[in-house]
Write a protein that holds these residues in place. Sequence first.
Motif, PDB file in Angstrom:
ATOM      1  N   UNK A 199     103.871   4.705 -26.799  1.00 43.00           N
ATOM      2  CA  UNK A 199     102.880   5.629 -27.031  1.00 43.00           C
ATOM      3  C   UNK A 199     102.628   6.477 -26.428  1.00 43.00           C
ATOM      4  N   UNK A 200     102.803   7.843 -26.372  1.00 46.58           N
ATOM      5  CA  UNK A 200     102.848   8.897 -25.527  1.00 46.58           C
ATOM      6  C   UNK A 200     103.558   8.775 -24.728  1.00 46.58           C
ATOM      7  N   UNK A 201     103.475  10.069 -23.542  1.00 45.70           N
ATOM      8  CA  UNK A 201     104.489   9.915 -22.166  1.00 45.70           C
ATOM      9  C   UNK A 201     104.329   8.742 -21.579  1.00 45.70           C
ATOM     10  N   UNK A 202     103.086   7.898 -21.524  1.00 41.71           N
ATOM     11  CA  UNK A 202     102.917   6.764 -20.655  1.00 41.71           C
ATOM     12  C   UNK A 202     102.457   5.199 -21.432  1.00 41.71           C
ATOM     13  N   UNK A 203     103.310   4.196 -20.804  1.00 43.08           N
ATOM     14  CA  UNK A 203     103.069   2.928 -21.362  1.00 43.08           C
ATOM     15  C   UNK A 203     103.349   3.067 -23.034  1.00 43.08           C
ATOM     16  N   UNK A 204     102.556   1.816 -23.375  1.00 47.27           N
ATOM     17  CA  UNK A 204     102.882   1.947 -24.766  1.00 47.27           C
ATOM     18  C   UNK A 204     102.530   0.746 -25.030  1.00 47.27           C
ATOM     19  N   UNK A 205     102.611  -0.151 -26.482  1.00 48.52           N
ATOM     20  CA  UNK A 205     102.308  -1.765 -26.699  1.00 48.52           C
ATOM     21  C   UNK A 205     103.835  -2.922 -26.606  1.00 48.52           C
ATOM     22  N   UNK A 206     103.627  -2.889 -26.158  1.00 48.96           N
ATOM     23  CA  UNK A 206     104.486  -4.543 -26.333  1.00 48.96           C
ATOM     24  C   UNK A 206     103.861  -5.546 -27.018  1.00 48.96           C
ATOM     25  N   UNK A 213     104.797  -8.986 -16.027  1.00 44.64           N
ATOM     26  CA  UNK A 213     104.295  -8.076 -16.721  1.00 44.64           C
ATOM     27  C   UNK A 213     103.172  -8.052 -16.117  1.00 44.64           C
ATOM     28  N   UNK A 214     103.051  -6.345 -16.331  1.00 46.62           N
ATOM     29  CA  UNK A 214     101.146  -6.341 -16.113  1.00 46.62           C
ATOM     30  C   UNK A 214     100.716  -5.638 -17.300  1.00 46.62           C
ATOM     31  N   UNK A 215      99.391  -5.783 -17.829  1.00 49.30           N
ATOM     32  CA  UNK A 215      99.339  -5.466 -18.715  1.00 49.30           C
ATOM     33  C   UNK A 215      98.373  -5.000 -18.440  1.00 49.30           C
ATOM     34  N   UNK A 216      97.205  -4.484 -19.748  1.00 45.76           N
ATOM     35  CA  UNK A 216      95.394  -4.058 -19.195  1.00 45.76           C
ATOM     36  C   UNK A 216      95.210  -3.856 -20.460  1.00 45.76           C
ATOM     37  N   UNK A 217      93.499  -4.364 -20.773  1.00 48.42           N
ATOM     38  CA  UNK A 217      92.870  -4.430 -21.795  1.00 48.42           C
ATOM     39  C   UNK A 217      91.479  -3.685 -21.623  1.00 48.42           C
ATOM     40  N   UNK A 218      91.050  -2.858 -22.779  1.00 54.32           N
ATOM     41  CA  UNK A 218      90.086  -2.709 -22.618  1.00 54.32           C
ATOM     42  C   UNK A 218      88.964  -2.712 -23.774  1.00 54.32           C
ATOM     43  N   UNK A 219      87.994  -2.499 -23.180  1.00 51.23           N
ATOM     44  CA  UNK A 219      86.459  -3.340 -23.718  1.00 51.23           C
ATOM     45  C   UNK A 219      85.441  -2.213 -24.106  1.00 51.23           C
ATOM     46  N   UNK A 220      84.939  -2.364 -25.527  1.00 55.66           N
ATOM     47  CA  UNK A 220      83.484  -1.349 -24.889  1.00 55.66           C
ATOM     48  C   UNK A 220      82.962  -2.377 -24.552  1.00 55.66           C
ATOM     49  N   UNK A 221      81.423  -1.570 -24.187  1.00 55.38           N
ATOM     50  CA  UNK A 221      79.709  -2.632 -23.202  1.00 55.38           C
ATOM     51  C   UNK A 221      79.320  -1.694 -23.586  1.00 55.38           C
ATOM     52  N   UNK A 222      78.355  -2.190 -24.264  1.00 46.98           N
ATOM     53  CA  UNK A 222      77.635  -1.669 -25.179  1.00 46.98           C
ATOM     54  C   UNK A 222      75.942  -1.676 -24.125  1.00 46.98           C
ATOM     55  N   UNK A 223      75.478  -0.530 -24.022  1.00 45.15           N
ATOM     56  CA  UNK A 223      74.098  -1.055 -22.956  1.00 45.15           C
ATOM     57  C   UNK A 223      73.158  -1.114 -23.618  1.00 45.15           C
ATOM     58  N   UNK A 224      71.659  -0.108 -23.032  1.00 46.95           N
ATOM     59  CA  UNK A 224      70.370   0.479 -24.234  1.00 46.95           C
ATOM     60  C   UNK A 224      70.381   1.175 -24.133  1.00 46.95           C
ATOM     61  N   UNK A 225      71.338   1.869 -23.070  1.00 42.32           N
ATOM     62  CA  UNK A 225      71.096   3.280 -22.535  1.00 42.32           C
ATOM     63  C   UNK A 225      72.817   4.002 -23.062  1.00 42.32           C
TER      64      UNK A 225
END
Length: 97
Positions: free
Chosen positions: A57-64, A7-19
């Motif tokens: 969630x919405x039209x594409x994908x969701x939470x497993x 089962x393919x899944x994905x992870x979203x991460x926020x990365x902070x730089x100085x800019x």
Amino acid sequence: MSTIAVLPYYKIQRELTSLAQEIVSSDRSMILYEDKIVTQYREFKITEVFDMSFRRMGNEGGFFYLHTSTGVYPYMVKIDPKPFIQKFRTITSKRLT
């Protein structure tokens, strides 16, 4: 040990730089074996997994959701995980008989 389902899944991460703040998405795979389920950083024995569920969630994908003895683990997916869930339930029903 052979792979039964993936089962393919994905992870979203926020990365902070100085800019700026960047949002990075990384694709990963959950692999179902006869005796375990393996993700990028976790491994669950089949006996520890009680159930699986999906909320669109919405039209594409969701939470497993992976319901385990140590808690519920959410994973973001782009596809319907129904075939993966069915294979898991087939494996667990064989163990009960």
